[in-house]
Design a protein around this motif. Sequence first.
Motif, PDB file in Angstrom:
ATOM      1  N   TYR A   1       5.890 -18.362   6.053  1.00  0.00           N
ATOM      2  CA  TYR A   1       7.408 -18.908   6.100  1.00  0.00           C
ATOM      3  C   TYR A   1       8.128 -17.684   6.538  1.00  0.00           C
ATOM      4  O   TYR A   1       9.105 -17.991   7.339  1.00  0.00           O
ATOM      5  N   PHE A   2       7.747 -16.643   6.032  1.00  0.00           N
ATOM      6  CA  PHE A   2       8.426 -15.344   6.548  1.00  0.00           C
ATOM      7  C   PHE A   2       7.951 -14.272   7.291  1.00  0.00           C
ATOM      8  O   PHE A   2       8.570 -13.239   7.641  1.00  0.00           O
ATOM      9  N   ILE A   3       6.671 -14.667   7.993  1.00  0.00           N
ATOM     10  CA  ILE A   3       6.065 -13.742   8.700  1.00  0.00           C
ATOM     11  C   ILE A   3       6.901 -13.601  10.261  1.00  0.00           C
ATOM     12  O   ILE A   3       6.772 -12.783  10.704  1.00  0.00           O
ATOM     13  N   PRO A   4       7.780 -14.769  10.646  1.00  0.00           N
ATOM     14  CA  PRO A   4       8.182 -14.471  11.987  1.00  0.00           C
ATOM     15  C   PRO A   4       9.371 -13.241  11.935  1.00  0.00           C
ATOM     16  O   PRO A   4       9.718 -12.744  12.962  1.00  0.00           O
ATOM     17  N   LEU A   5       9.677 -12.757  10.349  1.00  0.00           N
ATOM     18  CA  LEU A   5      10.457 -11.548  10.493  1.00  0.00           C
ATOM     19  C   LEU A   5       9.802 -10.383  11.093  1.00  0.00           C
ATOM     20  O   LEU A   5      10.507  -9.330  11.645  1.00  0.00           O
ATOM     21  N   SER A   6       8.431 -10.490  11.206  1.00  0.00           N
ATOM     22  CA  SER A   6       7.766  -9.138  11.880  1.00  0.00           C
ATOM     23  C   SER A   6       7.020  -9.483  13.017  1.00  0.00           C
ATOM     24  O   SER A   6       6.494  -8.681  13.615  1.00  0.00           O
ATOM     25  N   ILE A   7       7.386 -10.835  13.784  1.00  0.00           N
ATOM     26  CA  ILE A   7       6.747 -11.001  15.182  1.00  0.00           C
ATOM     27  C   ILE A   7       7.823 -10.559  16.066  1.00  0.00           C
ATOM     28  O   ILE A   7       9.032 -10.936  15.830  1.00  0.00           O
ATOM     29  N   THR A   8       7.433  -9.671  17.123  1.00  0.00           N
ATOM     30  CA  THR A   8       8.390  -9.058  18.084  1.00  0.00           C
ATOM     31  C   THR A   8       7.762  -9.353  19.192  1.00  0.00           C
ATOM     32  O   THR A   8       6.430  -9.463  19.400  1.00  0.00           O
ATOM     33  N   SER A   9       8.511  -9.891  20.336  1.00  0.00           N
ATOM     34  CA  SER A   9       7.988  -9.949  21.695  1.00  0.00           C
ATOM     35  C   SER A   9       8.821  -9.808  22.570  1.00  0.00           C
ATOM     36  O   SER A   9      10.040 -10.173  22.609  1.00  0.00           O
ATOM     37  N   PRO A  10       8.531  -9.160  23.723  1.00  0.00           N
ATOM     38  CA  PRO A  10       9.576  -8.971  24.914  1.00  0.00           C
ATOM     39  C   PRO A  10      10.117 -10.255  25.508  1.00  0.00           C
ATOM     40  O   PRO A  10      11.351 -10.211  26.105  1.00  0.00           O
ATOM     41  N   CYS A  11       9.347 -11.203  25.437  1.00  0.00           N
ATOM     42  CA  CYS A  11       9.747 -12.670  26.008  1.00  0.00           C
ATOM     43  C   CYS A  11      10.765 -13.273  25.105  1.00  0.00           C
ATOM     44  O   CYS A  11      11.149 -14.376  25.351  1.00  0.00           O
ATOM     45  N   ILE A  12      11.136 -12.916  23.676  1.00  0.00           N
ATOM     46  CA  ILE A  12      12.083 -13.282  23.031  1.00  0.00           C
ATOM     47  C   ILE A  12      13.466 -12.502  23.546  1.00  0.00           C
ATOM     48  O   ILE A  12      13.526 -11.376  22.979  1.00  0.00           O
ATOM     49  N   MET A  13      14.122 -12.936  24.577  1.00  0.00           N
ATOM     50  CA  MET A  13      15.179 -12.244  24.891  1.00  0.00           C
ATOM     51  C   MET A  13      16.088 -13.380  25.667  1.00  0.00           C
ATOM     52  O   MET A  13      15.837 -14.460  26.127  1.00  0.00           O
TER      53      MET A  13
ATOM     54  N   VAL B   1       2.327 -17.014  39.884  1.00  0.00           N
ATOM     55  CA  VAL B   1       3.462 -16.760  38.472  1.00  0.00           C
ATOM     56  C   VAL B   1       4.624 -16.605  39.239  1.00  0.00           C
ATOM     57  O   VAL B   1       4.847 -15.283  39.444  1.00  0.00           O
ATOM     58  N   HIS B   2       5.527 -17.393  39.133  1.00  0.00           N
ATOM     59  CA  HIS B   2       6.963 -17.169  39.664  1.00  0.00           C
ATOM     60  C   HIS B   2       7.917 -16.964  38.650  1.00  0.00           C
ATOM     61  O   HIS B   2       9.062 -16.885  38.973  1.00  0.00           O
ATOM     62  N   TYR B   3       7.480 -17.290  37.544  1.00  0.00           N
ATOM     63  CA  TYR B   3       8.394 -16.964  36.237  1.00  0.00           C
ATOM     64  C   TYR B   3       7.730 -16.559  35.036  1.00  0.00           C
ATOM     65  O   TYR B   3       6.466 -17.195  34.847  1.00  0.00           O
ATOM     66  N   PRO B   4       8.097 -16.103  33.982  1.00  0.00           N
ATOM     67  CA  PRO B   4       7.356 -15.826  32.763  1.00  0.00           C
ATOM     68  C   PRO B   4       6.682 -17.114  32.112  1.00  0.00           C
ATOM     69  O   PRO B   4       7.521 -18.144  32.319  1.00  0.00           O
ATOM     70  N   LEU B   5       5.463 -17.215  31.607  1.00  0.00           N
ATOM     71  CA  LEU B   5       4.912 -18.314  30.951  1.00  0.00           C
ATOM     72  C   LEU B   5       5.696 -19.037  30.092  1.00  0.00           C
ATOM     73  O   LEU B   5       6.077 -20.130  30.016  1.00  0.00           O
ATOM     74  N   TRP B   6       6.695 -18.234  29.274  1.00  0.00           N
ATOM     75  CA  TRP B   6       7.811 -18.777  28.418  1.00  0.00           C
ATOM     76  C   TRP B   6       8.672 -17.368  27.962  1.00  0.00           C
ATOM     77  O   TRP B   6       8.414 -16.303  28.144  1.00  0.00           O
ATOM     78  N   LEU B   7       9.905 -18.120  27.985  1.00  0.00           N
ATOM     79  CA  LEU B   7      11.031 -17.286  27.364  1.00  0.00           C
ATOM     80  C   LEU B   7      11.916 -17.900  26.801  1.00  0.00           C
ATOM     81  O   LEU B   7      12.394 -18.949  27.007  1.00  0.00           O
ATOM     82  N   MET B   8      12.321 -17.532  25.713  1.00  0.00           N
ATOM     83  CA  MET B   8      13.300 -18.220  24.650  1.00  0.00           C
ATOM     84  C   MET B   8      14.347 -16.840  24.262  1.00  0.00           C
ATOM     85  O   MET B   8      13.905 -15.686  23.997  1.00  0.00           O
ATOM     86  N   SER B   9      15.427 -17.222  23.807  1.00  0.00           N
ATOM     87  CA  SER B   9      16.407 -16.536  23.281  1.00  0.00           C
ATOM     88  C   SER B   9      16.231 -16.246  21.816  1.00  0.00           C
ATOM     89  O   SER B   9      15.532 -17.183  21.300  1.00  0.00           O
ATOM     90  N   PRO B  10      16.675 -15.145  21.354  1.00  0.00           N
ATOM     91  CA  PRO B  10      16.429 -15.045  19.820  1.00  0.00           C
ATOM     92  C   PRO B  10      16.928 -16.135  18.833  1.00  0.00           C
ATOM     93  O   PRO B  10      16.327 -16.503  17.767  1.00  0.00           O
TER      94      PRO B  10
ATOM     95  N   GLU C   1      17.258 -19.304  19.954  1.00  0.00           N
ATOM     96  CA  GLU C   1      16.335 -20.611  19.996  1.00  0.00           C
ATOM     97  C   GLU C   1      14.938 -20.433  19.036  1.00  0.00           C
ATOM     98  O   GLU C   1      14.568 -21.423  18.506  1.00  0.00           O
ATOM     99  N   TYR C   2      14.532 -19.051  19.126  1.00  0.00           N
ATOM    100  CA  TYR C   2      13.345 -18.975  18.289  1.00  0.00           C
ATOM    101  C   TYR C   2      13.683 -18.999  16.897  1.00  0.00           C
ATOM    102  O   TYR C   2      13.058 -19.453  15.964  1.00  0.00           O
ATOM    103  N   CYS C   3      14.802 -18.551  16.246  1.00  0.00           N
ATOM    104  CA  CYS C   3      15.377 -18.655  14.947  1.00  0.00           C
ATOM    105  C   CYS C   3      15.442 -20.167  14.602  1.00  0.00           C
ATOM    106  O   CYS C   3      15.120 -20.632  13.512  1.00  0.00           O
ATOM    107  N   LEU C   4      15.862 -21.046  15.527  1.00  0.00           N
ATOM    108  CA  LEU C   4      16.249 -22.448  15.227  1.00  0.00           C
ATOM    109  C   LEU C   4      14.729 -22.916  15.077  1.00  0.00           C
ATOM    110  O   LEU C   4      14.693 -23.906  14.146  1.00  0.00           O
ATOM    111  N   ILE C   5      13.637 -22.736  15.840  1.00  0.00           N
ATOM    112  CA  ILE C   5      12.211 -23.335  15.884  1.00  0.00           C
ATOM    113  C   ILE C   5      11.905 -22.881  14.492  1.00  0.00           C
ATOM    114  O   ILE C   5      11.090 -23.621  13.933  1.00  0.00           O
ATOM    115  N   TRP C   6      12.069 -21.529  14.164  1.00  0.00           N
ATOM    116  CA  TRP C   6      11.456 -20.819  13.017  1.00  0.00           C
ATOM    117  C   TRP C   6      11.874 -21.820  11.736  1.00  0.00           C
ATOM    118  O   TRP C   6      11.050 -22.282  10.801  1.00  0.00           O
TER     119      TRP C   6
END
Length: 561
Positions: A202-214, A480-489, A491-496
């Motif tokens: 439940y709380f592991i997303p606090l430690s997940i970092t990715s350059p594609c979360i931007m 590859v014309h665009y990153p495979l996935w890209l989401m704002s912080p 959006e990621y928080c809402l999914i989490w």
Amino acid sequence: MVKHQPLQVYERQLCLSCLTGIYGCRWKRYQRSHDDTTKWECLWSFILFCTFSLLLVWFYFWWEAHNDYSEFNWFLYNRSGEWSDGTVPILAATAAGFTYIAFLMVSCNCSVAVILHFGFIGVTVALLTTAIGVISVTQMWGEEWDVVWISLQATGPFLHIGALAAVTALAWLVAGQMARAEKTRFQVMVLLIYLSVLLTLYFIPLSITSPCIMERGSLKAAPAIIGHQGAPMLAPENTLLSFNRALQRNVSGLEADVTISLDGIPFLMRDRTLRRTTNVRRVFPDRQYDDASLFNWTDLSSLNAGQWFLKDDPFWTVQYMSTSERWSVGNQTVCSLEQMLKLAAKSKSSAVFTLRRPPANHPHRHDWVNLTLDTVLRSGIPQQQVMWTVDSNREMVRNVAPGLQQTSVQKLPLDTLHHKGISRVLLRYNQASAQDVRLYNENNISLTLYSVNEPWLYSLLWCSGVPSVSSEAPQVLRKVHYPLWLMSPDEYCLIWICTDIISFAVVLGIFIFQKWRMSGMRSYNPEQIMLSAAVRRSSRDVNIMKEKLIFSGKSHLTTSF
């Protein structure tokens, strides 16, 4: 006077007492054997879980290491002297072992006997072979483990959702096991372990970092692609055909590996010997193990550098070639550095090469840098298009050819880079973190990472802001014309949050349902269950039992009177 019960009531009570005693003894024996079985189940479950976890990490490692399969095979070639695709047996064995252990994990929930009869040898073999494989990779190819942590930046958010879904589904088995357990200590232990894992997820997303979360507006331009050895998946490496194929994919530069011949001609060769990429075994069988730099250019020019590609098919691409393409591939020769530089100059592409110093008995061991520099200046390529990576005599090279882009293949401090006049850095992709990328960009140091062959890695480096990459698969990365996935912080928080809420609701519902379901079963004691089973016997068996009980009862009455 003693008042006796009717004979029919006495028969019923006597039958019940007899059945209760018989099945009560059986129930106690079952409980004792069940306790022993439970211990074995716990032990085997733990062993299976450890083996499954180890195989899961091993399988994930090789799945993500696909980017470096070519490097692994080349590494094996340098050790054995024979070329083969060593990843095929490893992947086949890993997939078979993983499937087998997964089957035993499912069977464990059905019967411990399945594991005892079919699992011991298989689990032992899987555990030992996987452990040996992990140790071997750590000793021989240790830096490749970095791909696991790098790939988690690309797959972490999705692996989190998958793991949470799996643990949520596991609540059905955990709740059922707790409801059936007789010992409170066991129930508490199982519950604590399960809740610990669940809360961690439940709380592991606090430690997940990715350059594609931007934020999408912060995304920079796509990294420029340099063809490492040209396009070696489409044509023999370090040949003119390979470089032309790379240029057809609109690469921004060409990269090669350079060796100095016996008569001082820089030519392109990755290996120490000529055995893998030429027909030296047939033309010069007595010299096939000699260093490639001990051949003069005349001998090198007489060798075929394409037939090996058709024979070995190192990238499984020959089957897709036409007849004319195979003819072109089969007639390639050893390419010189000057030929490659002229091609780069004609296409206005940059050129980068790594230079191997000749061995101690070579006549040009001491003037190898001068010979290479003379070749660069003689080729006519503009100096600003050449990335010079040789560290020896760098000051002399800067004075003679100040326009060359001085490039370091080592990760040096910024002060050292500026002091040496180095404006570019060429590193393996695992040697530069996202923080390093930002630091280089802020200090006007252009960074190139190699070898980047997979779209997920290219997308990750794109999000990190890497200016350029060197690739053996430019034909793949160009798609590859665009990153495979890209989401704002946000959006990621809402999914989490939504994922955690859904999981919590499902787990709570499962535990409540299992408790309600098992409470109905526990309303019957063992004697009632056994008696009911006995009553369901055939009428003939019941009549025989009644006759025996009645006879023994009458004897008892006669005796008492």
